[in-house]
Write a protein that holds these residues in place. Structure first.
Motif, mmCIF file in Angstrom:
data_model
loop_
_atom_site.group_PDB
_atom_site.id
_atom_site.type_symbol
_atom_site.label_atom_id
_atom_site.label_comp_id
_atom_site.label_asym_id
_atom_site.label_seq_id
_atom_site.Cartn_x
_atom_site.Cartn_y
_atom_site.Cartn_z
ATOM 1 N N LYS A 1 -46.454 -38.635 25.417
ATOM 2 C CA LYS A 1 -47.098 -37.311 25.437
ATOM 3 C C LYS A 1 -46.555 -36.471 26.586
ATOM 4 O O LYS A 1 -46.326 -35.270 26.441
ATOM 5 N N GLU A 2 -46.363 -37.107 27.712
ATOM 6 C CA GLU A 2 -45.824 -36.402 28.880
ATOM 7 C C GLU A 2 -44.401 -35.889 28.597
ATOM 8 O O GLU A 2 -44.057 -34.763 28.948
ATOM 9 N N ILE A 3 -43.628 -36.733 27.949
ATOM 10 C CA ILE A 3 -42.256 -36.316 27.608
ATOM 11 C C ILE A 3 -42.309 -35.149 26.628
ATOM 12 O O ILE A 3 -41.585 -34.157 26.770
ATOM 13 N N TYR A 4 -43.185 -35.300 25.657
ATOM 14 C CA TYR A 4 -43.316 -34.254 24.635
ATOM 15 C C TYR A 4 -43.717 -32.921 25.285
ATOM 16 O O TYR A 4 -43.180 -31.863 24.944
ATOM 17 N N GLU A 5 -44.640 -33.015 26.227
ATOM 18 C CA GLU A 5 -45.066 -31.793 26.931
ATOM 19 C C GLU A 5 -43.897 -31.172 27.681
ATOM 20 O O GLU A 5 -43.735 -29.955 27.705
ATOM 21 N N LYS A 6 -43.096 -32.027 28.264
ATOM 22 C CA LYS A 6 -41.934 -31.505 29.002
ATOM 23 C C LYS A 6 -40.949 -30.826 28.056
ATOM 24 O O LYS A 6 -40.279 -29.869 28.435
ATOM 25 N N ILE A 7 -40.870 -31.373 26.849
ATOM 26 C CA ILE A 7 -39.998 -30.716 25.862
ATOM 27 C C ILE A 7 -40.559 -29.329 25.543
ATOM 28 O O ILE A 7 -39.834 -28.332 25.514
ATOM 29 N N GLN A 8 -41.861 -29.297 25.329
ATOM 30 C CA GLN A 8 -42.505 -28.028 25.005
ATOM 31 C C GLN A 8 -42.327 -27.003 26.121
ATOM 32 O O GLN A 8 -42.173 -25.811 25.882
ATOM 33 N N GLU A 9 -42.342 -27.523 27.344
ATOM 34 C CA GLU A 9 -42.217 -26.621 28.494
ATOM 35 C C GLU A 9 -40.763 -26.248 28.780
ATOM 36 O O GLU A 9 -40.488 -25.439 29.660
ATOM 37 N N GLY A 10 -39.859 -26.875 28.044
ATOM 38 C CA GLY A 10 -38.445 -26.572 28.252
ATOM 39 C C GLY A 10 -37.824 -27.304 29.425
ATOM 40 O O GLY A 10 -36.716 -26.985 29.852
ATOM 41 N N VAL A 11 -38.554 -28.262 29.967
ATOM 42 C CA VAL A 11 -38.006 -29.030 31.097
ATOM 43 C C VAL A 11 -36.854 -29.907 30.624
ATOM 44 O O VAL A 11 -35.831 -30.033 31.292
ATOM 45 N N PHE A 12 -37.035 -30.496 29.471
ATOM 46 C CA PHE A 12 -35.977 -31.320 28.891
ATOM 47 C C PHE A 12 -35.095 -30.465 27.992
ATOM 48 O O PHE A 12 -35.603 -29.735 27.135
ATOM 49 N N ASP A 13 -33.820 -30.576 28.188
ATOM 50 C CA ASP A 13 -32.894 -29.962 27.237
ATOM 51 C C ASP A 13 -32.685 -30.980 26.129
ATOM 52 O O ASP A 13 -31.973 -31.979 26.305
ATOM 53 N N ILE A 14 -33.301 -30.730 25.004
ATOM 54 C CA ILE A 14 -33.264 -31.737 23.940
ATOM 55 C C ILE A 14 -31.890 -31.864 23.297
ATOM 56 O O ILE A 14 -31.631 -32.794 22.541
ATOM 57 N N ASN A 15 -31.025 -30.915 23.583
ATOM 58 C CA ASN A 15 -29.680 -31.034 23.025
ATOM 59 C C ASN A 15 -28.747 -31.835 23.933
ATOM 60 O O ASN A 15 -27.600 -32.090 23.579
ATOM 61 N N ASN A 16 -29.265 -32.172 25.088
ATOM 62 C CA ASN A 16 -28.482 -33.007 25.995
ATOM 63 C C ASN A 16 -28.958 -34.452 25.861
ATOM 64 O O ASN A 16 -30.046 -34.806 26.317
ATOM 65 N N GLU A 17 -28.129 -35.265 25.260
ATOM 66 C CA GLU A 17 -28.555 -36.633 24.974
ATOM 67 C C GLU A 17 -28.736 -37.462 26.235
ATOM 68 O O GLU A 17 -29.375 -38.513 26.205
ATOM 69 N N ALA A 18 -28.211 -36.977 27.338
ATOM 70 C CA ALA A 18 -28.384 -37.697 28.597
ATOM 71 C C ALA A 18 -29.850 -37.725 29.011
ATOM 72 O O ALA A 18 -30.243 -38.496 29.882
ATOM 73 N N ASN A 19 -30.656 -36.878 28.405
ATOM 74 C CA ASN A 19 -32.079 -36.856 28.722
ATOM 75 C C ASN A 19 -32.876 -37.919 27.978
ATOM 76 O O ASN A 19 -34.094 -38.013 28.146
ATOM 77 N N GLY A 20 -32.208 -38.663 27.142
ATOM 78 C CA GLY A 20 -32.897 -39.759 26.452
ATOM 79 C C GLY A 20 -33.719 -39.315 25.271
ATOM 80 O O GLY A 20 -34.597 -40.043 24.806
ATOM 81 N N ILE A 21 -33.454 -38.121 24.789
ATOM 82 C CA ILE A 21 -34.196 -37.613 23.633
ATOM 83 C C ILE A 21 -33.202 -37.250 22.551
ATOM 84 O O ILE A 21 -32.206 -36.575 22.823
ATOM 85 N N LYS A 22 -33.476 -37.725 21.371
ATOM 86 C CA LYS A 22 -32.628 -37.353 20.251
ATOM 87 C C LYS A 22 -33.491 -36.724 19.185
ATOM 88 O O LYS A 22 -34.627 -37.146 18.962
ATOM 89 N N ILE A 23 -32.931 -35.739 18.569
ATOM 90 C CA ILE A 23 -33.673 -35.054 17.522
ATOM 91 C C ILE A 23 -33.411 -35.762 16.211
ATOM 92 O O ILE A 23 -32.276 -36.091 15.888
ATOM 93 N N GLY A 24 -34.471 -35.993 15.482
ATOM 94 C CA GLY A 24 -34.329 -36.656 14.187
ATOM 95 C C GLY A 24 -33.601 -35.779 13.201
ATOM 96 O O GLY A 24 -33.556 -34.554 13.369
ATOM 97 N N PRO A 25 -33.033 -36.399 12.182
ATOM 98 C CA PRO A 25 -32.205 -35.664 11.225
ATOM 99 C C PRO A 25 -32.909 -34.454 10.624
ATOM 100 O O PRO A 25 -32.329 -33.385 10.507
ATOM 101 N N GLN A 26 -34.174 -34.645 10.287
ATOM 102 C CA GLN A 26 -34.846 -33.556 9.574
ATOM 103 C C GLN A 26 -35.211 -32.406 10.496
ATOM 104 O O GLN A 26 -35.559 -31.337 10.048
ATOM 105 N N HIS A 27 -35.150 -32.663 11.808
ATOM 106 C CA HIS A 27 -35.495 -31.603 12.752
ATOM 107 C C HIS A 27 -34.270 -30.972 13.402
ATOM 108 O O HIS A 27 -34.393 -29.982 14.104
ATOM 109 N N ALA A 28 -33.143 -31.592 13.170
ATOM 110 C CA ALA A 28 -31.939 -31.117 13.851
ATOM 111 C C ALA A 28 -31.650 -29.659 13.539
ATOM 112 O O ALA A 28 -31.394 -28.841 14.426
ATOM 113 N N ALA A 29 -31.731 -29.326 12.253
ATOM 114 C CA ALA A 29 -31.397 -27.968 11.845
ATOM 115 C C ALA A 29 -32.399 -26.974 12.435
ATOM 116 O O ALA A 29 -32.025 -25.918 12.962
#
Lengths: 342, 212
Positions: free
Chosen positions: B165-193
Motif C-alpha cells: 500500500k505504501e508503494i502504491y501510494e508513492k506511485i500515486q504521489e509520483g514519487v516512483f517513476d513507474i517507467n524506470n524498472e530500477a524502482n522495482g515496479i513493473k507495469i502489467g501488460p494490460q496497464h502498459a498502454a
C-alpha cells in the motif's frame, strides 16, 4: 582425461587475447563429439542448441523476461528434469505434470565458467507433451531459486537413468532425472558440464593452441595489437598483486570454512559417525548419503575457491558469455581432437 | 494471471529470524518449523488487490548468513519494498539492523519502502526486544513497523500488504517513476498502454486513485 590442467590460481597472470574461431574438441567418442558440436550455431543457421531445448528455453525466457530481467547478457544452459528420490528404484517425487527446470548461467557474461544455478518449477497442462523444445502451449514456470555454483556440487549420479545429483553446501540434495523427452545428447551436455565445473576448461587457461579474440582481463591490460596469441606479461602495479589475489581467495576460503564449521555444529549430533563411515566411500553413492555431513567434502569446496569465475562482480569488459566460451570450445574443428574428456 | 503492477520485494535480516517462514506463511499460508538455511535467493510470489487493482508481489528471500551476504546484496537492486526482519527473542538480530539498513540503502533505490518486522511475537516469554524499541528504531529511520509471527500468521498478511500500500501510494504521489524498472515496479501488460499516456503527467502530481 582433459589434455590441459586447469590453472585456477594463476590464469590472471596472462593477458589473454582470445579468438574463439577455432578451438580443439575434448570429447571421447565420435558420437559425443557429434552431439556437442551442435551447441554452437553456424552463421546463418538456426542455433541447434535451441533445437535441442538447451539454449533459449523456457527458463532462459523467464529469467530474461522483464519480470526478472536477470543476467540479460548471459547464456542459460538448461533442461527439463523430474525430481526423484532414492528407493529400491528411483521414485518420482512430484506429479507427472510437475517438472523442474535446471539451468546454469553466469552473473556476468565475461566469466570463464558459469557461476549460477537456476531452478524453477514447471507445471504442464494436462496431457501436454513435456517437450522442452518449443512446446505448443507454454507451461507455467516459476523461478524458485538462484544458487551460487560455488555453494553447490553437481554430480552425475546415474548415467543409465540420466540422473544428476545436486547438493548444496547446506546439505540439501536434489536428485534430478533428465526428462525422457530430451534426447541422449542433452545428458551428454550435462556430463560435459559437470566435468568442466570440476576440472576447468582448457580455453579458460593458457592453452596456446586456442586462439582467443576477446579479453578476459580489463581493457587496459589487453594487447593493442589484438594478436591472436596468448601474451604473458607481468601485471602493472595498479593491478592487484598475486599475493593480494591469493589473500582474497584465502579469505573466501576461510569464510567458506566458517560456514561449513557452522553447519557442522548444526549437524553435530549426526555428523561424526557418518563422517567416519564416508571416509571410505569417497566417490561412490551410498544409500545414506543424504545425511553426509558437510565437513566431509571440504576438498571439493577448496577446489572451487581460486577461479576468476568465483567472483560475482568482476571488473573489466564482458565481451562474451563464458557459456558461449564453453560452447566455443566444442566447435567443429579443422584439427583433430587433442584429448578425451570423459 | 494478469496484473496491473508487479512489485519486487526483498526480505533481509540476520540468519534464523524467520525470513523464509514469513514468505512461506504469506505465499502458502503454512508454517514450517524447520527450514533449510537459505543460500542465494529463493523466490515467492502472490497476487494481492489494492484499490481494486491486481498487484503481483515478487518476493526475493535472501540468505541471512553473513557469509552469503556479498552475493545476495547484489540482488537488492531494483526492489520497491524491503522487509527488514529481526527476531524479538534475539537482541543481537536487533542490534544488527543498522548494518542491514545501510546495506539495503546502499544497494537499492532511495525510494524503496522498508517495513521493519519484529518476528516471533508468539514467543512472548522469551522476548528480548521490547516493541517500543522496534517502534523507536523505525521512527528514527523512517520505516514502517510491525511485529509478526510467522508461526501463528499474526500480522503476516498485513506486513506484506501494508508495504504494498505504501508503494502504491508513492506511485500515486509520483514519487516512483513507474517507467524506470530500477524502482522495482513493473507495469502489467494490460496497464502498459494506459500508463504510457499517463507517464508524462506523473512528476509530483497527486494522481487520482483509479488512473494508474
Amino acid at each position: 582425461m582433459l589434455s590441459s590442467v586447469p590453472h585456477r590460481k594463476t590464469w590472471w597472470k596472462w593477458k589473454k587475447t582470445v579468438k574463439v574461431t577455432r578451438s580443439y574438441p575434448t570429447f571421447s567418442s565420435p558420437n559425443a563429439w557429434k552431439a556437442f558440436r551442435g551447441l554452437l550455431p553456424v552463421d546463418g543457421e538456426p542455433n541447434p542448441g535451441v533445437g535441442l531445448g538447451v539454449v533459449e528455453g523456457l527458463l532462459c525466457q523467464k529469467v530474461h523476461s522483464p519480470e526478472f530481467n536477470l543476467f540479460p547478457d548471459s547464456v542459460v544452459f538448461e533442461s527439463n528434469f523430474v525430481q526423484v528420490k532414492r528407493g529400491r528404484n528411483w521414485l518420482d517425487i512430484h506429479k507427472a505434470s510437475d517438472t523442474t527446470a535446471l539451468g546454469v548461467t553466469s552473473s556476468v557474461p565475461c566469466l570463464p565458467l558459469p557461476n549460477i544455478i537456476l531452478m524453477a518449477s514447471v507445471k504442464w497442462h494436462q496431457g501436454q507433451s513435456q517437450t522442452w523444445n518449443r512446446p505448443s502451449t507454454a507451461p507455467s514456470i516459476f523461478l524458485k531459486r538462484i544458487l551460487p555454483l560455488k555453494f553447490v556440487e553437481l554430480q552425475v549420479c546415474d548415467r543409465l537413468q540420466r540422473i544428476l545429483r545436486l547438493r548444496t553446501i547446506t546439505e540439501k540434495i536434489y536428485y534430478l532425472k533428465l526428462h525422457s523427452d530430451h534426447p541422449e545428447t542433452v545428458f551428454h551436455f550435462w556430463i560435459q558440464l559437470v566435468e568442466i565445473l570440476q576440472k576447468g576448461l582448457s580455453i579458460t587457461t593458457k592453452d596456446p593452441r586456442i586462439l582467443v579474440t576477446h579479453c578476459l582481463v580489463p581493457t587496459d591490460y589487453c594487447s593493442p595489437s589484438g594478436d591472436a596469441k596468448l601474451v604473458q606479461k607481468k601485471l602493472p602495479a595498479s593491478q592487484p598483486s598475486e599475493s593480494l589475489i591469493q589473500l582474497v581467495a584465502k579469505e573466501e576460503s576461510e569464510v567458506l570454512s566458517q560456514i561449513l564449521a557452522d553447519l557442522h555444529q548444526q549437524h553435530q549430533p549426526r555428523s561424526s559417525k557418518k563422517a567416519e563411515t564416508n571416509k571410505h566411500s569417497s566417490g561412490k553413492e551410498t544409500p545414506c548419503e543424504d545425511s553426509i555431513p558437510c565437513t566431509r567434502d571440504l576438498h571439493w569446496r577448496d577446489s572451487f575457491m581460486n577461479g576468476e569465475w568465483e567472483r560475482e562482480n568482476p571488473s573489466g569488459p564482458q565481451p562474451l558469455s563464458l557459456l558461449s566460451t564453453l560452447a566455443a570450445s566444442t566447435r567443429p574443428q579443422l584439427a583433430p581432437p587433442i584429448g578425451n574428456l570423459i | 494471471m494478469a496484473y496491473a503492477y508487479l512489485f519486487k520485494y526483498i526480505i533481509i535480516g540476520d540468519t534464523g529470524v524467520g525470513k523464509s517462514c514469513l514468505l512461506l506463511q504469506f505465499t502458502d499460508k503454512r508454517f514450517q518449523p524447520v527450514h533449510d538455511l537459505t543460500i542465494g535467493v529463493e523466490f515467492g510470489a502472490r497476487m494481492i488487490t489494492i484499490d481494486g487493482k491486481q498487484i503481483k508481489l515478487q518476493i526475493w528471500d535472501t540468505a541471512g548468513q553473513e557469509s552469503f551476504r556479498s552475493i545476495t546484496r547484489s540482488y537488492y537492486r531494483g526492489a520497491a519494498g524491503a522487509l527488514l526482519v529481526y527476531d524479538i527473542t534475539r537482541r543481537d538480530t536487533f542490534n544488527h539492523l543498522t548494518t542491514w539498513l545501510e546495506d539495503a540503502r546502499q544497494h537499492s533505490n532511495s525510494n524503496m519502502v522498508i517495513m521493519l518486522i519484529g518476528n516471533k511475537s508468539d514467543l512472548e516469554s522469551r522476548r528480548e526486544v521490547k516493541k517500543e524499541e522496534g517502534e523507536a528504531f523505525a521512527r528514527e529511520h523512517g520505516l514502517i513497523f510491525m511485529e509478526t509471527s510467522a508461526k501463528t500468521a499474526s500480522n503476516v498478511e498485513e506486513a506484506f500488504i501494508n508495504t504494498a500500500k505504501e508503494i502504491y501510494e508513492k506511485i500515486q504521489e509520483g514519487v516512483f517513476d513507474i517507467n524506470n524498472e530500477a524502482n522495482g515496479i513493473k507495469i502489467g501488460p494490460q496497464h502498459a498502454a494506459t500508463n504510457a499516456t499517463h507517464a508524462g503527467n506523473q512528476g509530483g502530481q497527486q494522481a487520482g486513485g483509479g488512473c494508474c
